[in-house]
Design an enzyme around this catalytic site. Structure first.
Site, PDB file in Angstrom:
ATOM      1  N   ASP A   1      -6.296  -3.162  -7.467  1.00 29.57           N
ATOM      2  CA  ASP A   1      -7.414  -4.087  -6.848  1.00 29.57           C
ATOM      3  C   ASP A   1      -7.213  -5.100  -6.846  1.00 29.57           C
ATOM      4  O   ASP A   1      -7.766  -5.111  -7.789  1.00 29.57           O
ATOM      5  CB  ASP A   1      -8.118  -2.991  -6.161  1.00 29.57           C
ATOM      6  CG  ASP A   1      -9.094  -3.737  -4.076  1.00 29.57           C
ATOM      7  OD1 ASP A   1      -8.248  -2.851  -3.756  1.00 29.57           O
ATOM      8  OD2 ASP A   1      -9.589  -4.730  -4.072  1.00 29.57           O
TER       9      ASP A   1
ATOM     10  N   ARG B   1       0.496  -0.628  -0.030  1.00 30.72           N
ATOM     11  CA  ARG B   1      -0.236   0.297  -0.050  1.00 30.72           C
ATOM     12  C   ARG B   1       1.371   1.538  -0.154  1.00 30.72           C
ATOM     13  O   ARG B   1       0.830   2.295   0.533  1.00 30.72           O
ATOM     14  CB  ARG B   1      -1.060  -0.251   1.287  1.00 30.72           C
ATOM     15  CG  ARG B   1      -1.754  -0.922   0.958  1.00 30.72           C
ATOM     16  CD  ARG B   1      -3.272  -0.434   0.446  1.00 30.72           C
ATOM     17  NE  ARG B   1      -4.255  -1.682  -0.273  1.00 30.72           N
ATOM     18  CZ  ARG B   1      -5.113  -2.055   0.475  1.00 30.72           C
ATOM     19  NH1 ARG B   1      -5.430  -0.385   1.641  1.00 30.72           N
ATOM     20  NH2 ARG B   1      -5.787  -2.891  -0.137  1.00 30.72           N
TER      21      ARG B   1
ATOM     22  N   TYR C   1     -15.044 -12.551  -0.520  1.00 28.73           N
ATOM     23  CA  TYR C   1     -16.078 -11.166  -0.656  1.00 28.73           C
ATOM     24  C   TYR C   1     -16.927 -11.540  -1.819  1.00 28.73           C
ATOM     25  O   TYR C   1     -16.929 -10.709  -1.806  1.00 28.73           O
ATOM     26  CB  TYR C   1     -14.779  -9.893  -1.759  1.00 28.73           C
ATOM     27  CG  TYR C   1     -13.052  -9.670  -0.442  1.00 28.73           C
ATOM     28  CD1 TYR C   1     -13.857  -8.329   0.279  1.00 28.73           C
ATOM     29  CD2 TYR C   1     -12.060 -10.021  -0.192  1.00 28.73           C
ATOM     30  CE1 TYR C   1     -12.876  -7.985   1.015  1.00 28.73           C
ATOM     31  CE2 TYR C   1     -11.635  -9.558   0.667  1.00 28.73           C
ATOM     32  CZ  TYR C   1     -11.330  -8.129   1.832  1.00 28.73           C
ATOM     33  OH  TYR C   1     -11.307  -7.722   2.240  1.00 28.73           O
TER      34      TYR C   1
ATOM     35  N   ARG D   1      -3.669   6.117   1.468  1.00 25.93           N
ATOM     36  CA  ARG D   1      -4.407   8.081   1.716  1.00 25.93           C
ATOM     37  C   ARG D   1      -3.523   8.557   2.689  1.00 25.93           C
ATOM     38  O   ARG D   1      -3.166   9.490   3.444  1.00 25.93           O
ATOM     39  CB  ARG D   1      -5.516   7.125   2.489  1.00 25.93           C
ATOM     40  CG  ARG D   1      -6.577   7.259   1.483  1.00 25.93           C
ATOM     41  CD  ARG D   1      -7.855   6.339   2.060  1.00 25.93           C
ATOM     42  NE  ARG D   1      -7.146   4.893   2.286  1.00 25.93           N
ATOM     43  CZ  ARG D   1      -8.156   3.787   3.171  1.00 25.93           C
ATOM     44  NH1 ARG D   1      -9.604   4.571   3.292  1.00 25.93           N
ATOM     45  NH2 ARG D   1      -7.510   2.729   3.481  1.00 25.93           N
TER      46      ARG D   1
ATOM     47  N   ARG E   1      -6.750  10.753  -6.014  1.00 24.91           N
ATOM     48  CA  ARG E   1      -8.174  10.340  -5.987  1.00 24.91           C
ATOM     49  C   ARG E   1      -9.105  11.107  -6.062  1.00 24.91           C
ATOM     50  O   ARG E   1     -10.097  11.017  -6.569  1.00 24.91           O
ATOM     51  CB  ARG E   1      -7.444   9.404  -4.737  1.00 24.91           C
ATOM     52  CG  ARG E   1      -8.838   8.745  -4.547  1.00 24.91           C
ATOM     53  CD  ARG E   1      -9.071   8.052  -2.870  1.00 24.91           C
ATOM     54  NE  ARG E   1      -9.044   9.341  -2.460  1.00 24.91           N
ATOM     55  CZ  ARG E   1     -10.014   8.567  -1.079  1.00 24.91           C
ATOM     56  NH1 ARG E   1     -10.063   7.118  -0.853  1.00 24.91           N
ATOM     57  NH2 ARG E   1     -10.330   9.427  -0.243  1.00 24.91           N
TER      58      ARG E   1
HETATM   59  O1  CP3 Z   1      -0.447  -2.389  -2.199  1.00 22.92           O
HETATM   60  C1  CP3 Z   1      -0.201  -1.533  -3.134  1.00 22.92           C
HETATM   61  O2  CP3 Z   1      -0.001  -0.065  -2.940  1.00 22.92           O
HETATM   62  C2  CP3 Z   1      -1.290  -2.084  -4.380  1.00 22.92           C
HETATM   63  C3  CP3 Z   1      -2.417  -1.392  -4.753  1.00 22.92           C
HETATM   64  C4  CP3 Z   1      -3.318  -2.251  -3.684  1.00 22.92           C
HETATM   65  C5  CP3 Z   1      -5.039  -1.782  -2.901  1.00 22.92           C
HETATM   66  N1  CP3 Z   1      -5.047  -2.755  -2.509  1.00 22.92           N
HETATM   67  C6  CP3 Z   1      -5.301  -0.717  -3.347  1.00 22.92           C
HETATM   68  C7  CP3 Z   1      -6.153  -0.427  -2.542  1.00 22.92           C
HETATM   69  C8  CP3 Z   1      -3.373  -3.488  -3.554  1.00 22.92           C
HETATM   70  C9  CP3 Z   1      -2.162  -4.405  -3.361  1.00 22.92           C
HETATM   71  C10 CP3 Z   1      -4.013  -4.460  -3.116  1.00 22.92           C
HETATM   72  C11 CP3 Z   1      -4.656  -5.318  -2.712  1.00 22.92           C
HETATM   73  C12 CP3 Z   1      -6.028  -6.058  -1.698  1.00 22.92           C
HETATM   74  N2  CP3 Z   1      -7.244  -4.906  -1.738  1.00 22.92           N
HETATM   75  C13 CP3 Z   1      -6.187  -6.741  -0.811  1.00 22.92           C
HETATM   76  C14 CP3 Z   1      -4.946  -8.068  -0.485  1.00 22.92           C
HETATM   77  C15 CP3 Z   1      -4.154  -7.157   0.709  1.00 22.92           C
HETATM   78  C16 CP3 Z   1      -4.512  -6.701   2.173  1.00 22.92           C
HETATM   79  O3  CP3 Z   1      -4.359  -5.465   2.360  1.00 22.92           O
HETATM   80  O4  CP3 Z   1      -4.879  -7.226   2.852  1.00 22.92           O
HETATM   81  C17 CP3 Z   1      -7.550  -7.014   0.103  1.00 22.92           C
HETATM   82  C18 CP3 Z   1      -7.856  -7.335   0.722  1.00 22.92           C
HETATM   83  C19 CP3 Z   1      -8.199  -5.764  -1.431  1.00 22.92           C
HETATM   84  C20 CP3 Z   1     -10.058  -5.345  -0.686  1.00 22.92           C
HETATM   85  C21 CP3 Z   1     -10.432  -3.951  -0.323  1.00 22.92           C
HETATM   86  N3  CP3 Z   1      -9.654  -2.422  -1.546  1.00 22.92           N
HETATM   87  C22 CP3 Z   1     -10.177  -3.473   0.456  1.00 22.92           C
HETATM   88  C23 CP3 Z   1     -10.742  -4.711   1.909  1.00 22.92           C
HETATM   89  C24 CP3 Z   1     -10.523  -2.008   1.006  1.00 22.92           C
HETATM   90  C25 CP3 Z   1     -11.146  -0.958   1.848  1.00 22.92           C
HETATM   91  C26 CP3 Z   1     -10.227  -0.811   2.933  1.00 22.92           C
HETATM   92  C27 CP3 Z   1      -9.116   0.145   2.976  1.00 22.92           C
HETATM   93  O5  CP3 Z   1      -7.938   0.229   3.372  1.00 22.92           O
HETATM   94  O6  CP3 Z   1     -10.017   1.160   2.987  1.00 22.92           O
HETATM   95  C28 CP3 Z   1      -9.589  -1.791  -0.573  1.00 22.92           C
HETATM   96  C29 CP3 Z   1      -9.436  -0.300  -1.256  1.00 22.92           C
HETATM   97  C30 CP3 Z   1      -8.455   0.345  -1.313  1.00 22.92           C
HETATM   98  N4  CP3 Z   1      -6.905  -0.598  -2.023  1.00 22.92           N
HETATM   99  C31 CP3 Z   1      -7.287   1.369  -0.630  1.00 22.92           C
HETATM  100  C32 CP3 Z   1      -6.056   1.141  -2.041  1.00 22.92           C
HETATM  101  C33 CP3 Z   1      -4.913   2.724  -1.683  1.00 22.92           C
HETATM  102  C34 CP3 Z   1      -8.015   2.507  -0.008  1.00 22.92           C
HETATM  103  C35 CP3 Z   1      -9.244   3.834  -1.363  1.00 22.92           C
HETATM  104  C36 CP3 Z   1      -9.289   4.503  -0.910  1.00 22.92           C
HETATM  105  O7  CP3 Z   1      -7.913   4.913  -1.111  1.00 22.92           O
HETATM  106  O8  CP3 Z   1      -9.982   5.260  -0.253  1.00 22.92           O
END
Ligand code: CP3
Length: 342
Positions: free
Chosen positions: A74, A24, A151, A28, A37
């Site tokens: 994602d 990540r 999911y 944010r 964003r």
């Molecule tokens: O690592 C990176 O920076 C690459 C991009 C990436 C994102 N999500 C961007 C993201 C990667 C590799 C993921 C993987 C992901 N997404 C996983 C597996 C890894 C982990 O964290 O366990 C999972 C379970 C998801 C599903 C997901 N996406 C959830 C549950 C959420 C909401 C939780 C949260 O942190 O808000 C997301 C949103 C998400 N994916 C964000 C980002 C940067 C935040 C969204 C935003 O900007 O509001």
């Protein structure tokens, strides 16, 4: 020999300083991410806007000089491409239409038909392959089938993955068919990322820790092995990182059993234990607790050095044990990097 330290570590080389990137890392906690964003409109619009997704992927590379960039996307874009509805509730997380019947699984798009939706993601990879610094490795990724299935079955995230466990118990055939459909689509998705320029791929199995005993073998290990073997048949030199998060003892032997080149470790295992039991069979990635990016101070430096020292006898890629959180202080990331690079 490659000049890319991540590729060298993945090939098993023991480097004097471990290469670094952060799960990540585009997120944010960075003001420049929040600004881009907002420009895109929302998170999903950002994922599907190739220019802006490439821009946020590059932001942490410019700010910190990480050794790898991870594609900004994602894991839930793949179920969307397979036909599920997907949206994000602000402040809560992802929501999907649910799949709990064989008819639902059969109604998913065949694996050949996912690429229309995912074309902008491949374009992001192509832009990054052109624009990244020469020494920076580009990592593509997908969710592992079990985590993606949790999911798709529940329609949202949950602490215990109860809905997926319930379907697995009540209707094994439907559950297995869903795992198989995701596995097949994931192979096509990752293969297209590689053709577009991804140099490494990572499989995120965030909920692997809730699979116990034979379930861990059937639904974490076996699908990972199928995906890795299929990818390596098509792309023989492709390194793969597997992240069966919170697998505990399941980390031992996971790389060998699946064909992964590296196992990513979460921070529920100690680096000393993991060096002895997991790193002896190959490269590991990890595993500083992400909380240190919030709390900082002397503990951040001490624990960073502890991870580096524990893994210095073998191939190692420094990373956090899970994604950096939105409340992290960007200065703490710099302190961590200084503590690693000395
Ligand atoms: O690592 C990176 O920076 C690459 C991009 C990436 C994102 N999500 C961007 C993201 C990667 C590799 C993921 C993987 C992901 N997404 C996983 C597996 C890894 C982990 O964290 O366990 C999972 C379970 C998801 C599903 C997901 N996406 C959830 C549950 C959420 C909401 C939780 C949260 O942190 O808000 C997301 C949103 C998400 N994916 C964000 C980002 C940067 C935040 C969204 C935003 O900007 O509001």
């Amino acid at each position: 020999m490659s000049n890319k330290t991540i590729l060298r570590a993945l090939a098993g080389e023991v480097l004097p300083t471990p290469p670094i990137w952060m799960m990540r890392q585009a997120g944010r906690y960075l003001p420049e991410y929040r600004a881009t964003r907002a420009q895109a409109g929302d998170f999903l619009a950002l994922c599907y806007n190739s220019d802006l997704a490439a821009e946020v992927t590059l932001q942490p590379i410019r700010r910190y000089g990480f050794d790898a960039a991870i594609l900004f996307a994602d894991i839930l874009l793949l179920p969307q491409a397979m036909g599920a509805d997907l949206w994000f509730e602000t402040g809560e997380g992802p929501r999907l239409s649910t799949i709990t019947t064989m008819a639902g699984v059969k109604g998913l798009k065949p694996k050949e038909d996912i690429h229309d939706t995912l074309a902008p993601i491949y374009e992001t990879v192509r832009i990054l392959a052109r624009e990244l610094p020469r020494e920076t490795t580009l990592i593509g990724f997908a969710g592992a089938p079990w985590t993606v299935a949790t999911y798709m079955i529940a329609g949202r995230g949950s602490k215990d993955q109860g809905a997926a466990h319930a379907l697995k118990a009540a209707d094994r055939a439907t559950f297995q068919a869903l795992i198989d459909a995701i596995t097949a689509a994931t192979i096509e998705y990752l293969s297209m990322q590689v053709l577009a320029g991804a140099e490494v791929v990572k499989l995120f199995d965030s909920w692997a820790g809730s699979l116990k005993g034979q379930d861990f073998i059937d639904f974490a290990l076996t699908p990972a092995k199928q995906i890795i073997h299929a990818l390596k048949a098509r792309h023989p030199d492709l390194p793969v990182i597997a992240f069966p998060r919170e697998a505990g003892q399941g980390y031992v032997g996971f790389a060998k059993a699946t064909g992964a080149d590296c196992v990513a470790l979460d921070n529920s295992v100690s680096p000393e234990w993991a060096a002895e039991h997991v790193q002896i069979s190959g490269c590991v990635q990890g595993n500083l607790a992400p909380e240190h990016m919030v709390t900082g101070g002397a503990a951040l430096v001490r624990e960073t050095r502890r991870v580096v020292d524990a893994f210095k006898g073998g191939a190692h890629i420094f990373n956090l044990g899970h994604g950096i959180t939105p409340d992290a202080d960007p200065h703490n990331v710099s302190r961590m990097i200084e503590a690693v690079r000395g």
